[in-house]
Design an enzyme around this catalytic site. Structure first.
Site, short mmCIF file in Angstrom:
data_model
loop_
_atom_site.label_atom_id
_atom_site.label_comp_id
_atom_site.label_asym_id
_atom_site.label_seq_id
_atom_site.Cartn_x
_atom_site.Cartn_y
_atom_site.Cartn_z
CB ILE A 139 -0.94 0.01 1.23
CG1 ILE A 139 -1.74 -1.30 1.29
CG2 ILE A 139 -1.85 1.24 1.15
CD1 ILE A 139 -2.56 -1.61 0.07
CE LYS A 140 4.39 4.54 -5.23
NZ LYS A 140 4.38 4.56 -6.71
CB ILE A 141 1.17 5.81 2.66
CG1 ILE A 141 0.11 4.72 2.82
CG2 ILE A 141 0.82 7.04 3.50
CD1 ILE A 141 -0.03 4.21 4.24
#
Length: 371
Positions: A139-141
């Site tokens: 998950i890219k944050i």
């Protein structure tokens, strides 16, 4: 197998492709890159999906089916992107298994509009993780100030995170701290630390683009001599930050408990200045336990003529510090540049998200389907 990409992998660099589309999956192109270019992961972002859906006829049937079911545009985007990422995760299943979860990873990013919204980011990260439904999703944050707690909370929940849009060394230290905090909370919650992985995406070429523009404006001999050096120097010093941070008692305690290091990932590695070698941000950033995510053009340049001569970072830290000091001396503010780049990076992602929404909305209409 290409000898240059194999040499890069042998030197400890994981090659990830900075692109994804349904056409790339269904045509067999991604499988081919895995087999022939040592590609062991994929990164995506709103721009990549905007381009893919705008150009890809392979999305038409799915868009029309979702529209007919009454789905809103945001629901359609989520359905399309999570399906692409899930299919890519499946293609990398063997890589994921053979590397113990280190590689075989595919990233999907939270909506850019949530970059300043901690709770919104945490909620969407959990939703995307559930919708993709694959262990090897990342998950890219974004590494905004508000994103730091979201990184810690998502990690604490046992999810693996790709932290994106890192430009400064100070923010990178904050990112590592957020990851370690998340691991400590995960441990307290009883999660298996060995299942949690993370990368920190440190951007390279955008630093040179902005700084070189400022050096050209200054125009002195001292200034122009520094062109094309800042991005590499900044990334090399980031690698030193990583080495130091994961040698602390705090980090070592977690690693001994089964945790994984958060690997540095070199992002924005497509060379924008035609005066610079097109493989610069690959060949000059070779080091163990790193990831280099490349657009296909850069990947093919490396395969064709990239010279991989082993570790290119060891022993370069003093030289890299001297570059940043020299930039300040000629009047380029490092702090000002990295703050601007974070702001611009979010604005670009917001703009591409807007394009994605508009493209999908047009494809959802009967007129758009006929066109």
């Amino acid at each position: 197998m290409n000898e240059n990409t194999r040499a890069l992998s042998d030197a400890g660099v994981s090659i990830w492709l900075d692109d994804l589309s349904r056409q790339r999956i269904t045509s067999g192109n991604l499988a081919e890159l895995i087999a022939e270019r040592d590609v062991v992961g994929v990164t995506t972002n709103p721009t990549i999906f905007a381009n893919a859906i705008a150009a890809g006829e392979s999305y038409e049937a799915a868009v029309q089916e979702l529209a007919a079911s009454g789905a809103e545009v945001d629901e359609v985007i989520t359905a399309l992107t999570t399906e692409d990422v899930a299919q890519a995760c499946d293609l990398f299943a063997d890589v994921y298994a053979s590397t113990g979860g280190v590689d075989g990873r595919v990233s999907i990013e939270v909506e850019p509009g949530l970059a300043r919204d901690t709770e919104g980011t945490i909620a969407q990260a959990a939703m995307l993780h559930e919708r993709v439904g694959r262990e090897n999703v990342l998950i890219k944050i974004p590494a905004t100030q508000e994103g730091l707690e979201a990184i810690a909370a998502t990690t604490a929940a046992g999810m693996s995170v790709n932290v994106t849009l890192i430009f400064s060394l100070d923010r990178y230290r904050d990112v590592i701290n957020a990851y370690l905090t998340g691991l400590e909370r995960a441990q307290q919650a009883g999660h298996d630390l060995s299942k949690i992985h993370s990368v920190a995406s440190f951007f390279v070429s955008r630093v040179d683009t902005e700084i070189d523009k400022r050096l050209d404006a200054i125009g002195t001999e001292e200034a122009t001599a520094l062109r094309g050096k800042a991005g590499i120097a900044n990334a090399r010093l980031a690698y030193r930050v990583w080495l130091e941070a994961f040698s602390t008692e705090r980090a070592l305690t977690l690693l001994e408990a089964g945790a994984n290091t958060q690997r540095p990932l070199w992002a924005s590695t497509g060379v924008k200045d035609p005066a610079l070698p097109d493989t610069l941000y690959v060949t000059e950033l070779v080091a163990p336990q790193t990831v280099n995510t490349m657009p296909e053009k850069t990947l093919e340049a490396v395969a064709d003529h990239g010279r991989i001569a082993g570790d290119a970072i060891a022993g370069t830290f003093e030289e890299a510090e001297a570059v940043l000091d020299a930039l300040e001396a000629v009047g380029v503010s490092y702090t000002e540049v990295v703050e601007l780049l974070e702001t611009e990076g979010l604005e670009k992602f917001d703009a591409s998200w807007g394009e994605l929404v508009q493209t999908v909305r047009e494809h959802m209409s009967p007129a758009g389907a006929q066109a």
